[in-house]
Design a protein around this motif. Structure first.
Motif, PDB file in Angstrom:
ATOM      1  N   THR A 552       0.822  -1.221   0.000  1.00 19.97           N
ATOM      2  CA  THR A 552       0.000   0.000   0.000  1.00 19.97           C
ATOM      3  C   THR A 552       0.843   1.252   0.000  1.00 19.97           C
ATOM      4  O   THR A 552       0.328   2.360  -0.092  1.00 19.97           O
ATOM      5  N   LYS A 553       2.152   1.100   0.105  1.00 16.85           N
ATOM      6  CA  LYS A 553       3.041   2.248   0.124  1.00 16.85           C
ATOM      7  C   LYS A 553       3.145   2.852  -1.278  1.00 16.85           C
ATOM      8  O   LYS A 553       3.029   2.164  -2.278  1.00 16.85           O
ATOM      9  N   ARG A 554       3.397   4.138  -1.301  1.00 15.14           N
ATOM     10  CA  ARG A 554       3.508   4.835  -2.585  1.00 15.14           C
ATOM     11  C   ARG A 554       4.524   5.961  -2.471  1.00 15.14           C
ATOM     12  O   ARG A 554       4.741   6.511  -1.385  1.00 15.14           O
ATOM     13  N   ASN A 555       5.129   6.288  -3.581  1.00 13.17           N
ATOM     14  CA  ASN A 555       6.051   7.420  -3.649  1.00 13.17           C
ATOM     15  C   ASN A 555       5.306   8.615  -4.227  1.00 13.17           C
ATOM     16  O   ASN A 555       4.572   8.494  -5.211  1.00 13.17           O
ATOM     17  N   GLU A 556       5.515   9.795  -3.629  1.00 14.01           N
ATOM     18  CA  GLU A 556       4.783  10.981  -4.048  1.00 14.01           C
ATOM     19  C   GLU A 556       5.717  12.183  -4.125  1.00 14.01           C
ATOM     20  O   GLU A 556       6.656  12.307  -3.336  1.00 14.01           O
ATOM     21  N   TRP A 557       5.415  13.023  -5.067  1.00 11.02           N
ATOM     22  CA  TRP A 557       6.096  14.327  -5.143  1.00 11.02           C
ATOM     23  C   TRP A 557       5.082  15.339  -5.650  1.00 11.02           C
ATOM     24  O   TRP A 557       4.382  15.105  -6.633  1.00 11.02           O
ATOM     25  N   ILE A 558       4.968  16.454  -4.954  1.00 12.31           N
ATOM     26  CA  ILE A 558       4.027  17.496  -5.362  1.00 12.31           C
ATOM     27  C   ILE A 558       4.612  18.858  -5.030  1.00 12.31           C
ATOM     28  O   ILE A 558       5.309  19.024  -4.015  1.00 12.31           O
ATOM     29  N   GLN A 559       4.345  19.813  -5.895  1.00 18.34           N
ATOM     30  CA  GLN A 559       4.830  21.177  -5.693  1.00 18.34           C
ATOM     31  C   GLN A 559       3.741  22.140  -6.148  1.00 18.34           C
ATOM     32  O   GLN A 559       3.121  21.938  -7.198  1.00 18.34           O
ATOM     33  N   ALA A 560       3.510  23.174  -5.366  1.00 20.25           N
ATOM     34  CA  ALA A 560       2.542  24.212  -5.715  1.00 20.25           C
ATOM     35  C   ALA A 560       3.155  25.559  -5.409  1.00 20.25           C
ATOM     36  O   ALA A 560       3.980  25.695  -4.496  1.00 20.25           O
ATOM     37  N   GLY A 561       2.760  26.566  -6.181  1.00 23.39           N
ATOM     38  CA  GLY A 561       3.359  27.865  -5.959  1.00 23.39           C
ATOM     39  C   GLY A 561       2.554  29.010  -6.523  1.00 23.39           C
ATOM     40  O   GLY A 561       1.592  28.816  -7.280  1.00 23.39           O
TER      41      GLY A 561
END
Length: 872
Positions: A552-561
């Motif tokens: 159930t593990k996942r890798n995530e990357w998110i950026q907002a600006g």
């Protein structure tokens, strides 16, 4: 009238006391003004008029100048522009033709092959294709055609009506104008090093990039040397990075690479290889034929003007004949944004319609095919991956109505896959592509697997709301699907850790290149969205998420600006989150940045020549979820006349390091670039330094300069030392007149200009601008015809009188030449310190004289040297 001084023939006399005629000078000035002002006058002046009033001097044969601004026929090297588009630079023979509109009275003599290269529909004009025509009069044959020769700029402008042209492509430069460059060898070097007081460590890194060009074949080799010393122990190692041979295949519009390289990522994931790669060279196509743009079709009732706009900007304007028309060479300003087409009829009526447009990297123009074939070994810099033999082939083809189809295959001993896909511009609904891949894999543990993967990509611009979906993507893979990169791993799981610059392992290891083949990739979602708020700035969101089978593990990357500006201040805020669930590592970072030009804080006029003119102040701050916060203030800018000395000063505080600061300087010069820096933090300081440059060996010797790029230019201007090259920071000719322009755009016209303000007093260049069109990897030579010598104003006399007005003057041992103005004065450039001047005012033997001179003992550093001569 006093007699001339009695001196030997090779001596320079003082100025003679020959009576000058004020009336003659006035006449000369009036004639000059009339010649310049009356472009189409039938006869500007009568030579007899001068003879009648200049009783003391003869006048040379001026019949060729009876028409205003007319020039002598002959061969001139010119830049040719067709319908305002640069086409080529070449020698053109100009012949005299009195009935043309060109103010010089000259018509370019162009052969049938050259005219055909201008996209003229030769079959429409039988008179152009008649045999044994060395110089067809295309201006008379093609109704509406004309030519204008700008003699002072050495530019030839040819205007051709669209009705006379084949379906032409904007920005097209014929392959016969592409330049494979010169035979040459080069070496680029990049040296960097540092010394750290805290760890008592030193490091030195050297990279060498070498190349040999022989015709259109180009050999490249890169290697590096790394030295490090710590606590009295030192290590060093040498690495061969890559070696390859490349060649442009013009008939196929392709590029051949033999050796080390990498594939593109349009169809499959990119990977490095050692083998053979043949692929479409996009750069060989004009900008208006690259990527994807819709085909615009319409019907004009009369001779009409078609204007196409995108996002409020005109991207193309063309004239069309009555009836159906097709426009296939659009060059949009962005990957999405509907096209507004306006047809302005000759009768004043207007038609307009909208062509919805969105694009994806996979889409191709109608009828265009793009391919890539690779055969060789899989090449990776990771010791956890092997080098299996692999063959990959991909193809993309553009269909009508905005559709594209593509396919590909990857074949290896332990891996076989096939891909089929389709993409389309769906108009108001954006652009969508999807593909299906099937793969058979054998992993490092000898297990075999079969699986499929389905990928969707979407792009759309919502102009009414200001939102742009630059790219939305999702890939779903079944449990048995693996990629070629997965199969290349020689073990089932593992990772690498990054190191700090001083060689220390980071306190919290930064995991890179993590993989676990026991948990196959399941789904991957990607998003890039931006939204304009008009005068209130813009916001953006980017990110991706990767899920895996069996966990159930996942890798995530998110950026907002958010970003905006107020007057001269630019500021932005952003937040990013990075999570590696499989190794329980995550991080969140908040960032703020502010920048402003210092000269905008005060009136500009106070700082025109001040260092503040190109200086910027910055403020930044980051807050890290791991407690490592930073606050930094900085000042950066450029100095010196050519703005080739850059500097940066920073001061701040970091939670884990205390006060920090740094100062860096970098200088870009004619023989390369050098830089140095100093930084400090708690209980330590560090000194860094770097140097880079290039050495080029060619037929005319060795030239040193800044590092050569993939494609570059050698300037050859013999004797023109210390001359600046326009638009290239720090590039200047060496003591012999040679210089390296380090980068150029392949298959495009590159304008190379010598800065006339940097010419020395004894330098003359007939044309200080050249255009070159290099192929990829070429080192092309831009030749400048220089004349090194004295600039002189010579007063010439013959038998007690000034030599006739408008006589020609030629120095017999050089290219210096000029014409006599009133009072026997002639301005000459590039004049040797000793020589013979031949003066002619007619064709008969008694209508010439010779003057021998020697001015070597005069001050030749003056901008203009003046002296008198008796011509015998």
């Amino acid at each position: 009238m006093n007699m001339l001084c009695n001196t030997p023939a090779n001596a320079v006399c003082m100025r003679r006391n020959i009576k000058l005629s004020p009336f003659g000078s006035v006449i000369t000035l009036a004639i000059s003004m009339t010649v310049a002002g009356l472009t189409h006058a039938e006869q500007v002046f009568n030579p007899a008029f001068l003879k009648d009033n200049l009783s003391h001097a003869e006048v040379s044969d001026l019949t060729r100048f009876e028409k205003s601004t007319y020039q002598l026929p002959g061969v001139y090297r010119v830049d040719i522009y067709v319908n305002d588009q640069y086409v080529m630079t070449r020698d053109v023979n100009f012949i005299e033709k009195q009935d043309i509109q060109d103010k010089t009275g000259l018509m370019p003599c162009l052969d049938q092959k050259t005219l055909q290269g201008f996209s003229i529909n030769m079959g429409q004009y039988p008179a152009l294709t008649e045999q044994n025509q060395q110089c067809p009069d295309f201006i008379s044959i093609i109704e509406g055609a004309n030519s204008q020769f700008q003699f002072d700029k050495q530019k030839l402008y040819i205007s051709l009506p669209q009705a006379s042209l084949r379906n032409q492509i904007r920005g097209y430069i014929a392959p016969d104008q592409w330049d494979a460059g010169i035979n040459a060898m080069f070496m680029n070097y990049h040296l960097s090093g540092y010394n750290n007081s805290k760890t008592d460590s030193d490091s030195l890194f050297l990279r060498l990039d070498n190349g040999i060009n022989l015709g259109s074949w180009q050999l490249r080799h890169s290697s590096s040397w790394n030295y490090s010393s710590r606590n009295g122990r030192s290590t060093d190692d040498w690495n061969n990075l890559n070696t390859y041979l490349q060649k442009t295949i013009i008939p196929l519009k392709s590029q051949l690479v033999i050796g080390d390289g990498s594939t593109n990522s349009e169809v499959f994931e990119s990977f490095g290889f050692r083998g053979v790669h043949l692929s479409t060279a996009d750069a060989m196509y004009p900008d208006s034929q690259q990527g994807y743009a819709p085909t615009v079709r319409g019907v004009a009732k009369t001779n009409a003007k078609v204007v196409i706009k995108q996002n409020g900007y005109v991207i193309q304007q063309t004239n069309v004949a009555p009836g159906p028309f097709i426009i296939q060479d659009l060059n949009p300003t962005s990957i999405s944004g509907d096209l507004l087409v306006t047809i302005e009829e000759n009768d004043g009526s207007v038609q307009s319609f909208t062509v919805p447009y969105s694009s994806l990297p996979i889409l191709q123009r109608e009828g265009r095919t793009k391919y890539s074939v690779v055969a060789g070994e899989y090449r990776s810099g990771l010791n956890s991956q092997d080098s299996p033999t692999v063959v990959q082939a991909t193809a993309i083809h553009g269909l009508k109505k905005g559709f594209s189809v593509y396919a590909g295959t990857q074949l290896s001993e332990k891996y076989k896959s096939a891909l089929l896909g389709m993409g389309a511009n769906l108009g108001d609904f954006g652009a969508l592509s999807f593909d299906f891949t099937h793969a058979d894999s054998e992993l490092a543990d000898k297990s075999t697997h079969q699986g499929q993967s389905l990928r969707f990509l979407y792009s759309k611009s919502l102009l009414s709301s200001g939102t742009t979906f630059q790219l939305l993507g999702y890939r779903y893979s079944t449990k048995g699907f693996y990629t070629l990169g997965d199969v290349a791993y020689n073990r089932m799981s593992g990772y690498h850790t990054s190191e700090t610059q001083d060689g220390n392992q980071a306190n919290t290891p930064i995991i890179t290149d993590y993989f676990d083949l026991y948990d196959a990739k399941k789904g991957r979602f990607e998003v890039n969205i931006s939204h304009s708020l008009g005068k209130y700035g813009s916001v953006f969101v980017s990110g991706n998420q990767q899920t895996y089978w069996g966990t159930t593990k996942r890798n995530e990357w998110i950026q907002a600006g958010y970003a905006n500006s107020w007057k001269a201040l630019n500021y932005s805020f952003s937040v990013s989150h990075n999570k590696f669930s499989q190794i329980d590592q995550s991080e969140t970072m908040y960032a703020f940045n502010l920048s402003f030009p210092l000269d905008r804080l005060w009136p500009k006029s106070n700082f025109q020549d001040s260092p503040i003119k190109n200086a910027y102040g910055t403020l930044s701050s980051t807050q890290n979820s791991n407690g490592n916060d930073s606050y930094l203030a900085g000042l950066s800018g450029t100095l010196l006349k050519d703005r080739n000395l850059s500097y940066s000063i920073n001061q701040g505080r970091v939670t884990t390091q205390g006060d920090i600061g740094s100062v860096t300087l970098n200088y870009d010069g004619r023989y390369g670039s050098v830089g140095a820096g100093y930084s400090y933090e708690k209980n330590s300081n560090q000194l860094t330094y770097n140097a880079s440059g290039g050495v080029l060996a060619h037929a005319n010797g060795l030239t040193f300069g800044q590092p050569l790029g993939a494609t570059s230019i050698l300037i050859k201007a013999p004797g023109a030392k210390d001359v600046d090259i326009e638009n290239y920071t720090g590039v200047r000719t060496d003591w012999r007149g040679y210089a390296i322009v380090p980068y150029a755009t392949e298959y495009r016209a590159n304008r190379v200009a010598l800065n006339a303000n940097s010419f020395s007093n004894n330098l003359e260049i007939n044309n200080n601008v050249e255009n070159v069109v290099p192929i990829k990897g070429a080192i092309v030579r831009a030749n400048f015809d220089t004349s090194i010598g004295v600039r002189a104003l010579v007063t010439l006399s013959h038998q007690g009188q000034f030599v006739p007005y408008a006589s020609s003057v030629i120095e017999q041992n050089s290219s210096a030449r000029g014409m006599v103005a009133d009072d026997g004065r002639s301005y000459l450039t590039g004049l040797p310190s000793k020589g013979n001047l031949e003066v002619r005012w007619g064709d008969a033997e008694n209508e010439k004289c010779l003057a021998v001179y020697d001015i070597s003992e005069q001050d030749l550093s003056k901008p203009v040297v003046q002296f008198d001569l008796e011509c015998k």
